[in-house]
Design a protein around this motif. Structure first.
Motif, PDB file in Angstrom:
ATOM      1  N   GLN A 173       0.835  -1.198   0.000  1.00  0.00           N
ATOM      2  CA  GLN A 173       0.000   0.000   0.000  1.00  0.00           C
ATOM      3  C   GLN A 173       0.876   1.256   0.000  1.00  0.00           C
ATOM      4  OE1 GLN A 173      -2.867   0.156   3.187  1.00  0.00           O
ATOM      5  NE2 GLN A 173      -4.017   1.801   2.215  1.00  0.00           N
ATOM      6  N   GLU A 174       1.975   1.199   0.740  1.00  0.00           N
ATOM      7  CA  GLU A 174       2.897   2.340   0.798  1.00  0.00           C
ATOM      8  C   GLU A 174       3.529   2.617  -0.564  1.00  0.00           C
ATOM      9  OE1 GLU A 174       3.069  -0.329   2.990  1.00  0.00           O
ATOM     10  OE2 GLU A 174       1.932   0.739   4.538  1.00  0.00           O
ATOM     11  N   GLU A 175       3.895   1.550  -1.290  1.00  0.00           N
ATOM     12  CA  GLU A 175       4.457   1.732  -2.633  1.00  0.00           C
ATOM     13  C   GLU A 175       3.436   2.354  -3.580  1.00  0.00           C
ATOM     14  OE1 GLU A 175       7.708  -1.864  -3.131  1.00  0.00           O
ATOM     15  OE2 GLU A 175       5.566  -2.368  -3.240  1.00  0.00           O
ATOM     16  N   GLY A 176       2.191   1.917  -3.473  1.00  0.00           N
ATOM     17  CA  GLY A 176       1.127   2.472  -4.304  1.00  0.00           C
ATOM     18  C   GLY A 176       0.917   3.946  -4.003  1.00  0.00           C
ATOM     19  N   GLN A 177       0.890   4.289  -2.717  1.00  0.00           N
ATOM     20  CA  GLN A 177       0.709   5.691  -2.323  1.00  0.00           C
ATOM     21  C   GLN A 177       1.887   6.549  -2.771  1.00  0.00           C
ATOM     22  OE1 GLN A 177       0.132   5.057   1.869  1.00  0.00           O
ATOM     23  NE2 GLN A 177      -2.094   4.943   1.670  1.00  0.00           N
ATOM     24  N   GLN A 178       3.094   6.014  -2.644  1.00  0.00           N
ATOM     25  CA  GLN A 178       4.286   6.752  -3.068  1.00  0.00           C
ATOM     26  C   GLN A 178       4.267   6.981  -4.579  1.00  0.00           C
ATOM     27  OE1 GLN A 178       7.986   4.852  -2.088  1.00  0.00           O
ATOM     28  NE2 GLN A 178       9.231   6.525  -2.886  1.00  0.00           N
ATOM     29  N   LEU A 179       3.913   5.965  -5.340  1.00  0.00           N
ATOM     30  CA  LEU A 179       3.833   6.106  -6.785  1.00  0.00           C
ATOM     31  C   LEU A 179       2.776   7.144  -7.168  1.00  0.00           C
ATOM     32  CD1 LEU A 179       4.551   5.313  -9.683  1.00  0.00           C
ATOM     33  CD2 LEU A 179       2.868   3.468  -9.485  1.00  0.00           C
ATOM     34  N   ALA A 180       1.631   7.094  -6.510  1.00  0.00           N
ATOM     35  CA  ALA A 180       0.568   8.060  -6.802  1.00  0.00           C
ATOM     36  C   ALA A 180       1.041   9.490  -6.527  1.00  0.00           C
ATOM     37  CB  ALA A 180      -0.672   7.738  -5.968  1.00  0.00           C
ATOM     38  N   ARG A 181       1.801   9.685  -5.452  1.00  0.00           N
ATOM     39  CA  ARG A 181       2.343  11.026  -5.173  1.00  0.00           C
ATOM     40  C   ARG A 181       3.285  11.462  -6.291  1.00  0.00           C
ATOM     41  NH1 ARG A 181       2.229   9.127   0.156  1.00  0.00           N
ATOM     42  NH2 ARG A 181       4.373   8.396   0.054  1.00  0.00           N
ATOM     43  N   GLN A 182       4.138  10.546  -6.760  1.00  0.00           N
ATOM     44  CA  GLN A 182       5.062  10.879  -7.849  1.00  0.00           C
ATOM     45  C   GLN A 182       4.318  11.209  -9.138  1.00  0.00           C
ATOM     46  OE1 GLN A 182       7.549   7.414  -8.032  1.00  0.00           O
ATOM     47  NE2 GLN A 182       8.727   7.957  -6.217  1.00  0.00           N
ATOM     48  N   LEU A 183       3.232  10.473  -9.405  1.00  0.00           N
ATOM     49  CA  LEU A 183       2.449  10.700 -10.616  1.00  0.00           C
ATOM     50  C   LEU A 183       1.442  11.842 -10.449  1.00  0.00           C
ATOM     51  CD1 LEU A 183       1.648   6.984 -11.588  1.00  0.00           C
ATOM     52  CD2 LEU A 183       3.417   8.460 -12.558  1.00  0.00           C
ATOM     53  N   LYS A 184       1.305  12.303  -9.210  1.00  0.00           N
ATOM     54  CA  LYS A 184       0.349  13.375  -8.877  1.00  0.00           C
ATOM     55  C   LYS A 184      -1.082  12.957  -9.186  1.00  0.00           C
ATOM     56  CE  LYS A 184       3.820  16.871  -9.421  1.00  0.00           C
ATOM     57  NZ  LYS A 184       4.564  17.617 -10.397  1.00  0.00           N
ATOM     58  N   VAL A 185      -1.448  11.753  -8.723  1.00  0.00           N
ATOM     59  CA  VAL A 185      -2.799  11.233  -8.903  1.00  0.00           C
ATOM     60  C   VAL A 185      -3.306  10.662  -7.575  1.00  0.00           C
ATOM     61  CG1 VAL A 185      -2.441  10.670 -11.352  1.00  0.00           C
ATOM     62  CG2 VAL A 185      -2.020   8.920  -9.620  1.00  0.00           C
ATOM     63  N   THR A 186      -4.599  10.452  -7.493  1.00  0.00           N
ATOM     64  CA  THR A 186      -5.217   9.823  -6.325  1.00  0.00           C
ATOM     65  C   THR A 186      -4.938   8.325  -6.356  1.00  0.00           C
ATOM     66  OG1 THR A 186      -6.998  11.455  -6.334  1.00  0.00           O
ATOM     67  CG2 THR A 186      -7.439   9.391  -5.179  1.00  0.00           C
ATOM     68  N   TYR A 187      -4.705   7.733  -5.175  1.00  0.00           N
ATOM     69  CA  TYR A 187      -4.489   6.287  -5.084  1.00  0.00           C
ATOM     70  C   TYR A 187      -5.588   5.669  -4.236  1.00  0.00           C
ATOM     71  CZ  TYR A 187      -2.487   1.756  -3.850  1.00  0.00           C
ATOM     72  OH  TYR A 187      -2.288   0.416  -3.674  1.00  0.00           O
ATOM     73  N   MET A 188      -6.124   4.545  -4.710  1.00  0.00           N
ATOM     74  CA  MET A 188      -7.113   3.780  -3.958  1.00  0.00           C
ATOM     75  C   MET A 188      -6.804   2.300  -4.109  1.00  0.00           C
ATOM     76  SD  MET A 188     -10.654   5.631  -5.106  1.00  0.00           S
ATOM     77  CE  MET A 188     -11.596   4.819  -3.826  1.00  0.00           C
ATOM     78  N   GLU A 189      -7.152   1.551  -3.090  1.00  0.00           N
ATOM     79  CA  GLU A 189      -7.069   0.100  -3.197  1.00  0.00           C
ATOM     80  C   GLU A 189      -8.484  -0.429  -3.313  1.00  0.00           C
ATOM     81  OE1 GLU A 189      -4.528  -1.847  -0.396  1.00  0.00           O
ATOM     82  OE2 GLU A 189      -2.813  -1.044  -1.485  1.00  0.00           O
ATOM     83  N   ALA A 190      -8.654  -1.463  -4.124  1.00  0.00           N
ATOM     84  CA  ALA A 190      -9.979  -2.016  -4.385  1.00  0.00           C
ATOM     85  C   ALA A 190      -9.903  -3.526  -4.507  1.00  0.00           C
ATOM     86  CB  ALA A 190     -10.544  -1.416  -5.676  1.00  0.00           C
ATOM     87  N   SER A 191     -11.062  -4.142  -4.481  1.00  0.00           N
ATOM     88  CA  SER A 191     -11.169  -5.575  -4.750  1.00  0.00           C
ATOM     89  C   SER A 191     -12.467  -5.808  -5.499  1.00  0.00           C
ATOM     90  CB  SER A 191     -11.176  -6.388  -3.460  1.00  0.00           C
ATOM     91  OG  SER A 191     -11.550  -7.733  -3.745  1.00  0.00           O
ATOM     92  N   ALA A 192     -12.351  -6.226  -6.747  1.00  0.00           N
ATOM     93  CA  ALA A 192     -13.543  -6.546  -7.521  1.00  0.00           C
ATOM     94  C   ALA A 192     -14.240  -7.765  -6.915  1.00  0.00           C
ATOM     95  CB  ALA A 192     -13.177  -6.817  -8.977  1.00  0.00           C
ATOM     96  N   LYS A 193     -13.460  -8.679  -6.348  1.00  0.00           N
ATOM     97  CA  LYS A 193     -14.023  -9.922  -5.820  1.00  0.00           C
ATOM     98  C   LYS A 193     -14.974  -9.664  -4.651  1.00  0.00           C
ATOM     99  CE  LYS A 193     -12.799 -14.554  -4.321  1.00  0.00           C
ATOM    100  NZ  LYS A 193     -11.696 -15.495  -4.107  1.00  0.00           N
ATOM    101  N   VAL A 194     -14.560  -8.823  -3.701  1.00  0.00           N
ATOM    102  CA  VAL A 194     -15.404  -8.558  -2.525  1.00  0.00           C
ATOM    103  C   VAL A 194     -16.104  -7.205  -2.626  1.00  0.00           C
ATOM    104  CG1 VAL A 194     -14.032 -10.058  -1.041  1.00  0.00           C
ATOM    105  CG2 VAL A 194     -13.507  -7.616  -1.138  1.00  0.00           C
ATOM    106  N   ARG A 195     -16.016  -6.587  -3.797  1.00  0.00           N
ATOM    107  CA  ARG A 195     -16.651  -5.295  -4.109  1.00  0.00           C
ATOM    108  C   ARG A 195     -16.209  -4.186  -3.155  1.00  0.00           C
ATOM    109  NH1 ARG A 195     -20.164  -3.624  -7.752  1.00  0.00           N
ATOM    110  NH2 ARG A 195     -21.442  -1.820  -7.272  1.00  0.00           N
ATOM    111  N   MET A 196     -14.944  -4.185  -2.817  1.00  0.00           N
ATOM    112  CA  MET A 196     -14.387  -3.152  -1.940  1.00  0.00           C
ATOM    113  C   MET A 196     -13.906  -1.967  -2.779  1.00  0.00           C
ATOM    114  SD  MET A 196     -11.068  -3.415   0.540  1.00  0.00           S
ATOM    115  CE  MET A 196      -9.822  -2.673  -0.497  1.00  0.00           C
ATOM    116  N   ASN A 197     -14.427  -0.793  -2.513  1.00  0.00           N
ATOM    117  CA  ASN A 197     -14.028   0.462  -3.177  1.00  0.00           C
ATOM    118  C   ASN A 197     -14.221   0.464  -4.696  1.00  0.00           C
ATOM    119  OD1 ASN A 197     -13.380   1.836  -0.849  1.00  0.00           O
ATOM    120  ND2 ASN A 197     -11.219   1.274  -0.919  1.00  0.00           N
ATOM    121  N   VAL A 198     -15.064  -0.409  -5.203  1.00  0.00           N
ATOM    122  CA  VAL A 198     -15.285  -0.461  -6.652  1.00  0.00           C
ATOM    123  C   VAL A 198     -16.028   0.797  -7.102  1.00  0.00           C
ATOM    124  CG1 VAL A 198     -16.444  -1.691  -8.533  1.00  0.00           C
ATOM    125  CG2 VAL A 198     -15.199  -2.970  -6.772  1.00  0.00           C
ATOM    126  N   ASP A 199     -17.208   1.022  -6.531  1.00  0.00           N
ATOM    127  CA  ASP A 199     -17.963   2.227  -6.882  1.00  0.00           C
ATOM    128  C   ASP A 199     -17.167   3.479  -6.543  1.00  0.00           C
ATOM    129  OD1 ASP A 199     -20.016   0.567  -7.654  1.00  0.00           O
ATOM    130  OD2 ASP A 199     -21.295   1.000  -5.932  1.00  0.00           O
TER     131      ASP A 199
END
Length: 167
Positions: free
Chosen positions: A102-128
């Motif tokens: 999660q930290e790597e994802g957040q760090q990459l998002a900061r470098q790319l200047k974009v929002t970062y979210m974690e999701a799971s299509a399987k359990v429908r977490m943060n999909v919408d």
């Protein structure tokens, strides 16, 4: 984005969203879960697909080096330094098999200047939430690009067309 009238006569906003990423990261599963509330269990590689869903918002994980390539290609094609996109780390339910923390994802998002979210299509977490957040990012981008004017002409409306991205 384009405006269109629904059956009740009110104008609704229409967005064209593009989901990109490496093979097998769950792009189709995430999209189908959002559109149909269904988790696809059989993996069938997709070349390109198109989906549509109506929703109301606010009333009105691949390897990291793949993501840089996608962003560069998108910005090059759009001939821009920035473009509305968010970074979504899918398969968050598979924590023991993580390839990206999660930290790597957040760090990459900061470098790319974009929002970062974690999701799971399987359990429908943060999909919408991921798709809704992308619409919010698009709206903010559009407001910064050309603030609303009292009566835009048809030509001005056509220029606001947007192809936006979840990576």
């Amino acid at each position: 984005m384009a405006g269109w009238k629904d059956g009740g006569g009110s104008v609704q906003e229409k967005y064209r969203l593009v989901v990109v990423g490496g093979g097998g990261v769950g792009k189709s599963a995430l999209t189908i879960q959002f559109i149909q509330s269904y988790f696809v269990t059989d993996y069938d590689p997709t070349i390109e697909d198109s989906y549509t869903k109506q929703c109301v918002i606010d009333e009105r994980a691949a390897r990291l080096d793949k993501i840089y390539k996608f962003q560069r290609q998108i910005l090059r094609v759009k001939d821009r330094d920035e473009f509305p996109m968010i970074l979504v780390g899918n398969k968050a339910d598979l924590d023991p098999q993580r390839q990206v923390t999660q930290e790597e994802g957040q760090q990459l998002a900061r470098q790319l200047k974009v929002t970062y979210m974690e999701a799971s299509a399987k359990v429908r977490m943060n999909v919408d939430q991921a798709f809704h957040e992308l619409v919010r990012v698009i709206r903010k981008f559009q407001e910064q690009e050309c603030p609303p004017s009292p009566e835009p002409t048809r030509k001005e409306k056509d220029k606001s067309g947007c192809h936006c991205v979840i990576v």
